[in-house]
Design an enzyme around this catalytic site. Structure first.
Site, PDB file in Angstrom:
ATOM      1  N   TYR A 151      -1.684 -14.821  21.406  1.00  0.00           N
ATOM      2  CA  TYR A 151      -2.522 -13.438  20.083  1.00  0.00           C
ATOM      3  C   TYR A 151      -1.725 -13.921  19.197  1.00  0.00           C
ATOM      4  O   TYR A 151      -2.809 -12.843  17.961  1.00  0.00           O
ATOM      5  CB  TYR A 151      -1.783 -12.779  21.159  1.00  0.00           C
ATOM      6  CG  TYR A 151      -3.052 -12.556  22.491  1.00  0.00           C
ATOM      7  CD1 TYR A 151      -4.310 -12.726  22.671  1.00  0.00           C
ATOM      8  CD2 TYR A 151      -1.961 -12.614  23.703  1.00  0.00           C
ATOM      9  CE1 TYR A 151      -5.456 -13.397  23.811  1.00  0.00           C
ATOM     10  CE2 TYR A 151      -2.947 -13.070  25.599  1.00  0.00           C
ATOM     11  CZ  TYR A 151      -4.774 -12.787  24.653  1.00  0.00           C
ATOM     12  OH  TYR A 151      -5.281 -12.942  26.391  1.00  0.00           O
ATOM     13  N   PHE A 441      -4.814  -2.049  29.951  1.00  0.00           N
ATOM     14  CA  PHE A 441      -6.676  -2.065  29.884  1.00  0.00           C
ATOM     15  C   PHE A 441      -6.565  -3.487  30.320  1.00  0.00           C
ATOM     16  O   PHE A 441      -6.329  -4.358  29.286  1.00  0.00           O
ATOM     17  CB  PHE A 441      -7.132  -1.246  28.615  1.00  0.00           C
ATOM     18  CG  PHE A 441      -6.284  -1.558  27.659  1.00  0.00           C
ATOM     19  CD1 PHE A 441      -7.248  -2.734  26.469  1.00  0.00           C
ATOM     20  CD2 PHE A 441      -5.538  -1.514  27.147  1.00  0.00           C
ATOM     21  CE1 PHE A 441      -7.264  -3.217  25.791  1.00  0.00           C
ATOM     22  CE2 PHE A 441      -5.367  -1.148  25.109  1.00  0.00           C
ATOM     23  CZ  PHE A 441      -5.782  -2.066  24.674  1.00  0.00           C
TER      24      PHE A 441
END
Length: 441
Positions: A151, A441
């Site tokens: 990322y 999450f």
């Protein structure tokens, strides 16, 4: 990851294509990227399982359990011959920052099937989604990175870290006769109904004072307390205990489970695992840790993932009883609106700095003058020469207060254009306590 994946028991970070080439366009190969329809959701869930190396198919109970957690308008997939081969989802979130909160664009369920690696599918999904989030006015994006190398090229930087300890209780030095807090407060076991009623309000107070923490919606609490269950996330009811101060104020909650083991000599040898522990006072934190570490029949306690500077080990008379089990990066942050984000937090020192920010996606770049202090900040574009040059990725790492500009400069990730600029940034951005995100999450 999803809010579903953020509940107890164990969580697993999202899988993504570690070798997906940002340069490869993937266009012209017949692969379509678009939002998922209601009828397509089962196949999309199947593709998530494939990307996670979980299962090659999805049971109906799994599909129905997850259906309520996905907004199809923000659920995306790549289709090849009518079958999903990559997945991506986002949802709105609130992120606690030093001195306040910001709305965040949370990213989860990022997968690319092993048959479709290196075709640019992740790049196509993520760049389009981040551009849309920028256009919608969301100042920051967050995710939990499954793999470290993925990322950064999209502008995300590791903004918090987490540490988990295992404690051998026989070595803690705690008084085995402990029977309650020493400050006039009390610890009580509480039923799930009370947790559902009081937990969200207490967590809201915790969120307001814990940079790095993220919001929990109603579905999160239903999953955490077993009201909603998803087969791929086996749920067993934990024990919940609450700390109330001498005045009766609820100041902390802890949830824990035990593995219920006995040794060959017919002696209890249980490991207690803490799934949740959040408080709004140091007194509550101490009382709940001492309670958990004084449970009969327990030989050891696993803390779960905590802030690296958590007070927990030093509550023990012998902190050496707490052995680090895990220590790694956790929440990753991507800035989309530099002015709004830098003005959205407070700073523990006063100072001025001109930042030159690079952004390979062109979403948040330029030169900005930051005037900051304990009461807030002003951040405006400027034509002045940069004093500190860095990528938006590194700015994301620094933003919540955990990263060190001086250290990044030594590593060559930040460049001083003016001698001493990294030290100024260190005084501005660093916080006395390290940020912490308690949720996957």
């Amino acid at each position: 990851m999803t809010p579903d994946d953020a509940t107890t028991p164990p969580t697993t970070p999202a899988a993504a294509d570690s070798a997906d080439s940002a340069a490869a366009s993937g266009r012209g190969d017949g692969i379509e990227i678009r939002n998922v329809t209601e009828d397509e959701f089962p196949d999309w869930i199947r593709a998530v399982g494939v990307g996670f190396l979980a299962t090659p198919s999805a049971a109906e109970t799994e599909i129905e359990g997850r259906r309520g957690g996905a907004d199809l308008a923000r659920t995306t997939g790549a289709l090849d011959n009518g079958r999903f081969v990559a997945t991506y989802r986002s949802f709105p979130q609130t992120l606690a920052v030093p001195g306040g909160t910001l709305p965040s664009h949370a990213v989860t369920n990022v997968t690319v099937s092993p048959t479709h690696r290196r075709r640019g599918l992740l790049s196509r999904m993520m760049t389009a989604d981040l551009a849309a989030a920028k256009e919608a006015g969301t100042p920051v994006s967050t995710l939990i990175a499954a793999e470290y190398l993925i990322y950064g090229r999209f502008g995300y930087g590791p903004a918090t870290r987490a540490t988990a300890w295992t404690v051998e209780l026989a070595r803690t030095g705690l008084d085995g006769r402990w029977s309650g807090p020493r400050d006039g407060g009390r610890v009580d076991l509480v039923p799930l109904e009370e947790v559902r009623k009081t937990g969200p309000e207490l967590y809201g107070r915790f969120l307001a004072g814990q940079p790095g923490a993220v919001s929990r919606d109603e579905r999160w609490w239903k999953l955490a307390t077993g009201e909603i269950q998803v087969p791929s996330m086996p749920w067993a009811e934990p024990f919940w205990a609450a700390y109330r101060s001498a005045s009766g104020e609820l100041e902390g909650l802890v949830a824990y489970v035990s593995d219920r083991k006995w040794d060959d000599a017919k002696q209890p040898d249980n490991t207690v695992t803490v799934q949740q522990l959040f408080t709004v006072s140091a007194a509550a934190e101490r009382a709940l840790w001492e309670y958990v570490c004084s449970l009969d029949w327990a030989s050891r306690v696993r803390s779960g993932e905590r802030a690296p500077d958590d007070l927990f080990p030093d509550f023990l008379p012998d902190p050496r009883a707490a052995r680090i089990q895990t220590q790694a990066d956790f929440l990753w942050l991507r800035i989309l609106d530099i002015t709004r984000v830098l003005e959205g937090r407070t700073y523990e020192a006063e100072g001025s700095l001109v930042l030159g920010v690079r952004d390979g996606l062109g979403l948040a770049e330029g030169r900005f003058r930051l005037e900051a202090g304990p009461d807030g900040a002003s951040c405006v574009p400027t034509g002045d020469a940069a004093e500190l040059t860095l990528d938006v990725r590194e700015l994301g790492s620094l933003y919540l207060g955990d990263g060190s500009p001086v250290r990044l400069a030594a590593l060559g990730e930040v460049r001083e254009e003016r001698p001493g600029a990294a030290a100024v940034a260190e005084r501005l951005f660093r916080t006395a306590r390290r940020p912490w995100c308690p949720d996957v999450f």
